[in-house]
Write an enzyme that holds these catalytic residues in place. Sequence first.
Site, mmCIF file in Angstrom:
data_model
loop_
_atom_site.group_PDB
_atom_site.id
_atom_site.type_symbol
_atom_site.label_atom_id
_atom_site.label_comp_id
_atom_site.label_asym_id
_atom_site.label_seq_id
_atom_site.Cartn_x
_atom_site.Cartn_y
_atom_site.Cartn_z
ATOM 1 N N SER A 24 0.798 -1.232 -0.017
ATOM 2 C CA SER A 24 0.034 -0.071 0.064
ATOM 3 C C SER A 24 0.854 1.239 0.012
ATOM 4 C CB SER A 24 -0.849 -0.085 1.116
ATOM 5 O OG SER A 24 -1.509 1.344 1.506
ATOM 6 N N TYR A 56 -2.543 -0.907 10.650
ATOM 7 C CA TYR A 56 -2.489 -1.316 9.278
ATOM 8 C C TYR A 56 -1.291 -0.530 8.446
ATOM 9 C CZ TYR A 56 -3.735 -1.539 4.116
ATOM 10 O OH TYR A 56 -3.969 -1.787 2.744
#
Length: 266
Positions: free
Chosen positions: A144, A157
């Site tokens: 990501s 995350y």
Amino acid sequence: MSRRQLRGLRALVTGASGGIGKAIALELARQGVQCLLLARNGDRLAEVRAETRELGTQASVVVGDVTNAADRNTALEFAQREFGGLDLLINNAGISASGDFATGSSEVLRQIFEVNFFGAVELTREALPLLRQGRSPMIVNIGSILGHRGIPFTGDYCASKFALTGWSQSLRAELKSEGIEVLLVSPGTTESNLASQLIEQRVKLPWAGMKGVTAERVARATVRAIERGKHEIVPNWSGWWMLFAHRLAPGVVDTVMARLARRTRS
């Protein structure tokens, strides 16, 4: 390396029941890649398999959890027995949570790391003997942009994706001499099913409703990168802009993020 011929290669895709994982599986099937799909939701996996059949290359499925050693072993044994080996490993399975760090819990943090990081790491370790015997082998880690720049209220995350980024870079150097390539995909905002994978939502993120690129676009960019032997891609402009801004003026980005955090709390 030279351009990779995709047709006839054998791939294992985790988290393939929806979102980016499903889109990658379908794009690989479209290119004639023999896919084994691993995810926890058997009904949705069956739907993806049916869609690959319509594309002319029916996938196989294993219902299981990437954090479970027995399920990982089942998938790899299937690849060896039914496919004769493995050429591509797509580590895509992921979960997230939203909330501030101070009121968070170690249980949620560890659960996120188990799926997003340790699941990918251990599956890769166990898959290496097959990949060493593969044709033009490659490991693809779906990270990501938040593995390069953290944002508030998604610290768990972000940390898991930062770990994935560092590990991917290290692994790439270690495996180069063995002819195994490592591709890191770092999408920005994507219209995927990650919101449904939130294991905890203590804060409603103000950017959660932002329009992103489709999972299909990320999948097409990823498969092109596999074909061309790329090392890292950021498959959307929002991700590139965040990364550019962070590198050019990190203090400014810090200020913007702090303001977002204050507005979210108010």
